[in-house]
Design a protein around this motif. Sequence first.
Motif, PDB file in Angstrom:
ATOM      1  N   ALA A 197       0.854  -1.191   0.000  1.00 25.90           N
ATOM      2  CA  ALA A 197       0.000   0.000   0.000  1.00 25.90           C
ATOM      3  C   ALA A 197       0.886   1.235   0.000  1.00 25.90           C
ATOM      4  N   GLY A 198       0.277   2.385  -0.189  1.00 27.19           N
ATOM      5  CA  GLY A 198       1.046   3.624  -0.162  1.00 27.19           C
ATOM      6  C   GLY A 198       1.586   3.920   1.224  1.00 27.19           C
ATOM      7  N   VAL A 199       0.774   3.671   2.240  1.00 27.22           N
ATOM      8  CA  VAL A 199       1.149   3.959   3.621  1.00 27.22           C
ATOM      9  C   VAL A 199       0.724   2.800   4.510  1.00 27.22           C
ATOM     10  N   ALA A 200       1.563   2.467   5.471  1.00 30.38           N
ATOM     11  CA  ALA A 200       1.211   1.503   6.511  1.00 30.38           C
ATOM     12  C   ALA A 200       1.441   2.183   7.858  1.00 30.38           C
ATOM     13  N   HIS A 225       6.150   3.895   4.605  1.00 28.62           N
ATOM     14  CA  HIS A 225       5.742   3.460   3.265  1.00 28.62           C
ATOM     15  C   HIS A 225       5.280   2.007   3.348  1.00 28.62           C
ATOM     16  N   GLY A 226       4.184   1.726   2.647  1.00 27.96           N
ATOM     17  CA  GLY A 226       3.518   0.461   2.862  1.00 27.96           C
ATOM     18  C   GLY A 226       4.012  -0.714   2.052  1.00 27.96           C
ATOM     19  N   SER A 227       5.298  -0.827   1.859  1.00 29.43           N
ATOM     20  CA  SER A 227       5.816  -2.019   1.193  1.00 29.43           C
ATOM     21  C   SER A 227       6.016  -3.115   2.234  1.00 29.43           C
ATOM     22  N   ARG A 228       5.911  -4.349   1.789  1.00 27.66           N
ATOM     23  CA  ARG A 228       6.096  -5.464   2.719  1.00 27.66           C
ATOM     24  C   ARG A 228       7.499  -5.433   3.328  1.00 27.66           C
ATOM     25  N   ALA A 229       8.502  -5.049   2.521  1.00 30.39           N
ATOM     26  CA  ALA A 229       9.884  -5.037   2.989  1.00 30.39           C
ATOM     27  C   ALA A 229      10.084  -4.009   4.099  1.00 30.39           C
ATOM     28  N   VAL A 230       9.502  -2.810   3.935  1.00 32.39           N
ATOM     29  CA  VAL A 230       9.647  -1.763   4.949  1.00 32.39           C
ATOM     30  C   VAL A 230       8.993  -2.189   6.250  1.00 32.39           C
ATOM     31  N   VAL A 231       7.737  -2.658   6.157  1.00 28.39           N
ATOM     32  CA  VAL A 231       7.001  -3.067   7.358  1.00 28.39           C
ATOM     33  C   VAL A 231       7.744  -4.194   8.074  1.00 28.39           C
TER      34      VAL A 231
END
Length: 244
Positions: free
Chosen positions: A17-20, A83-89
């Motif tokens: 997503a755009g934001v998490a 930022h809502g990438s799986r890697a960032v989260v």
Amino acid sequence: MKSANTIYALATPPGKAGVAILRVSGSAAAEALGLLSCALPEPRIATRLTLKDGDKILDESLGLYFKAPHSFTGEDVVELHVHGSRAVVKAVLETLAKNTSLRVAEPGEFSKRAFLNGKLDLAQAEGLADLIDAETTAQHTQAMRQFSGKNSTLFEELRMSVIEPLALLEAYIDFPEEEIPESVLSDVNTRILSLKSSLSALLDDHHVGEKIREGIEIVMLGAPNAGKSSLLNTLAQRDVAIVS
């Protein structure tokens, strides 16, 4: 209620997503930011934060700090808008997991802490769950009514309607020498009848609230090409089913 455990979890649905939003709640919320090499922002001021794991930059995020008791849970709360990438989260969650003062929140635990700390009553907590699950306008309207406390106000009025005649009856029984007028009994009877009428009206609603919350399952049954899909589209007022 003040828990010794500080909890954290992803507060938005998993996936790209755009934001998490990551939420941390508890006395060690400030430590969580320190683990990410960030200073604690001023309360209620959105602040740009560079999240790091040691020297490795994880993300440029927006951070919010809510100081107890002025937060959703009533505890110190930190929210990280990443930022809502799986890697960032995944990277941020793994970094938080390195601190033994923190643990992953159980399902619904933020709301549970809000209830235990007096931020929500049970009716509002149920309304919050319904609001999250709402799919229709009617469900949304009903859930917001409950979450905003309107039902709680109604229940409190009913509670007072029970306490007041009870107090009058107890006074009439306990202090007979005070020559309490017998009209008190008539007043109590009137109050009880009014309360009974209010409760009956509240309960005799044909379970409308339950039907709105749960929805109604309907089977459209008929021979091929009888017009089932066309009827469905007409009822839905959009092209739900392919008819050509």
